[in-house]
Motif scaffolding. Structure first.
Motif, short mmCIF file in Angstrom:
data_model
loop_
_atom_site.label_atom_id
_atom_site.label_comp_id
_atom_site.label_asym_id
_atom_site.label_seq_id
_atom_site.Cartn_x
_atom_site.Cartn_y
_atom_site.Cartn_z
N ALA A 101 0.84 -1.19 0.00
CA ALA A 101 0.00 0.00 0.00
C ALA A 101 0.88 1.25 0.00
N SER A 102 0.36 2.32 -0.59
CA SER A 102 1.14 3.54 -0.81
C SER A 102 0.51 4.74 -0.13
N ARG A 103 1.26 5.39 0.76
CA ARG A 103 0.80 6.64 1.35
C ARG A 103 0.64 7.71 0.29
N ALA A 104 1.53 7.70 -0.68
CA ALA A 104 1.46 8.71 -1.75
C ALA A 104 0.20 8.52 -2.59
N LEU A 105 -0.21 7.28 -2.81
CA LEU A 105 -1.42 7.04 -3.60
C LEU A 105 -2.65 7.55 -2.86
N VAL A 106 -2.66 7.46 -1.53
CA VAL A 106 -3.77 8.01 -0.77
C VAL A 106 -3.92 9.51 -1.05
N ARG A 107 -2.77 10.20 -1.18
CA ARG A 107 -2.81 11.64 -1.46
C ARG A 107 -3.23 11.93 -2.90
N ALA A 108 -2.81 11.09 -3.83
CA ALA A 108 -3.03 11.37 -5.25
C ALA A 108 -4.41 10.94 -5.73
N ALA A 109 -4.93 9.84 -5.19
CA ALA A 109 -6.18 9.26 -5.71
C ALA A 109 -7.38 10.09 -5.28
N ARG A 110 -8.30 10.27 -6.22
CA ARG A 110 -9.53 11.02 -5.94
C ARG A 110 -10.70 10.09 -5.67
N ASP A 111 -10.63 8.85 -6.14
CA ASP A 111 -11.73 7.92 -5.96
C ASP A 111 -11.23 6.51 -6.23
N ALA A 112 -12.13 5.54 -6.14
CA ALA A 112 -11.75 4.14 -6.34
C ALA A 112 -11.20 3.90 -7.74
N ASP A 113 -11.72 4.61 -8.73
CA ASP A 113 -11.25 4.42 -10.11
C ASP A 113 -9.76 4.74 -10.24
#
Length: 417
Positions: free
Chosen positions: A172-184
């Motif tokens: 899992a990525s902390r950075a992806l939590v910041r970048a992602a806007r939704d499940a897609d």
């Protein structure tokens, strides 16, 4: 028998006579009924700058020697994971060395002629975490630019793991939590990576009790909704997912997810509270294992898995059950400090020269907590050299201001070593 004076609930020191190690055995053939990886920790240099924020400096002899001991019990090693302090002291430059060195040692272990490793491959012996921790999450913006940065960071790390010859664990990525806007957005990033990997990977879903920065992973805080996104990703990439490691400490959720996985996709339990029942199974399905607690109990874990292979599930479950209280204590809240207990057990058992951790993380648990680790490990038969463990525990208590002479034998007082 060795003994030591331990503080009790009233603050007094009470003699504790060690019970001795369990009847643990190394397998004489590869483990077959369950597939298991122990998520191993790292050992810092005793004279390294093991302070918060300092670059990690590892004691390679101790770090790699610990992995060889796990392999000698027939278990695989999950390396460069949260147990190895990813995002909590182990930086990306040191992680790259760890991945390459550990994978090379796995190759060497296969050449030793150990019957427990006969017919195994390097990827059976070692799986390594690929994440995005070379990025500072605070600098990652939501949206396309942030998502591109996350994908590139993952690609860099996947290449290091695949290039070394290990199995990839997509962390899992902390950075992806910041970048992602939704499940897609989660589906887009992971789909790109799964389309590109050369071999099937393990998907790692880590709960907030292990890392609070992962809140809302898979696009939502609703676990059931997140699970549907997770399953959609797996079902849309047949042949690309070897298994999933789920660390939510929720046995009922894991059981439901296990039943919903496509044929051939393993559920590697990451539940360090409920692993005995999950590995044992429900009569129809069982979980395999990729566990941090296995780094602390690997002689017992291996002995239990050997019992499953021998058609003795009752004995196997009894062995695992006897370690459960220790696992629950080591992983008690705040759970992300569980690594302290793993390192403490390693030190008590002589696998590292001192009780230190990179980033100064050995200060993350209290003296009473670690005293209870000692008691529970002894009760489970996991202090493998009682005399050494007693000496080291006395040294630890002396340094904590609770000095008392080690008792060389029950009822007699000897000098501390």
């Amino acid at each position: 028998m060795s003994a030591v004076l331990l503080p009790d609930g009233s603050g007094s020191l009470t003699e504790h006579v060690l019970s001795g190690p369990g009847n643990w055995t190394r397998p004489q053939a590869p483990l077959a009924a369950r597939k298991a990886y122990a998520a191993a920790h790292v050992v810092p240099l005793a004279l390294g700058d093991n302070t918060p924020g300092a670059p990690a400096q590892l004691d390679w002899d101790a770090t790699l020697g610990f992995r060889h001991d796990i392999w000698s019990y027939g278990l695989g090693v999950a390396d460069a994971m949260d147990t190895a302090q990813r995002g909590m002291g182990l930086d990306w430059p040191a992680t790259q060395q760890l991945i390459r060195r550990s994978t090379a040692e796995a190759s060497a272990a296969l050449a030793t002629g150990n019957p427990a490793l006969e017919g195994r491959t390097v990827r059976d012996l070692i799986a390594c975490g690929a994440g995005t921790d070379q990025l500072d999450p605070a600098g990652v913006a939501a949206g396309e630019a942030g998502l591109r940065a996350v994908v590139e960071a993952y690609r860099e790390q996947v290449e290091v793991v695949e290039g070394a010859g290990a199995k990839v664990i997509l962390m899992a990525s902390r950075a992806l939590v910041r970048a992602a806007r939704d499940a897609d957005d989660y589906l887009r990033v992971y789909s790109q990576l799964l389309d590109e990997v050369r071999h099937p990977v393990v998907l790692h879903w880590l709960g907030t009790m292990f890392d609070p920065a992962l809140a809302g992973y898979w696009g939502t805080d609703a676990v059931d909704t997140a699970t549907e996104t997770f399953l959609e990703l797996i079902r849309s990439h047949p042949g690309k997912v070897d298994g999933v490691k789920v660390s939510l400490l929720d046995a009922a959720h894991e059981t439901r997810l296990r039943a919903a996985l496509p044929e051939g996709v393993r559920l590697y339990t990451g539940d360090d509270f409920n692993y005995p029942e999950l590995i044992d199974g429900d009569g129809t399905r069982h979980s395999d294992a990729l566990l941090g607690i296995f780094a602390g109990i690997y002689p017992a874990a291996s002995t239990a898995l050997q019992a499953y292979d021998a058609g003795e599930p009752g004995r196997a479950r009894a062995v695992l059950d006897a370690t459960e209280e220790l696992g629950r204590h080591v992983f008690s809240a705040p759970t992300f400090y569980y690594k302290c207990g793993i390192a403490f057990l390693s030190w008590l058992n002589g696998s590292q020269p001192g009780f230190q951790m990179v980033g100064g993380l050995h200060s993350g648990r209290s003296v009473p907590h670690l005293v209870e680790v000692f008691r529970l490990a002894d009760r489970a038969g996991l202090l493998l050299d009682p005399e050494l463990a007693a000496r080291r525990m006395t040294t630890f208590l002396d340094g904590a201001g609770l000095g008392a002479p080690v008792l060389a034998a029950a009822g007699s007082t000897g000098g501390a070593a």
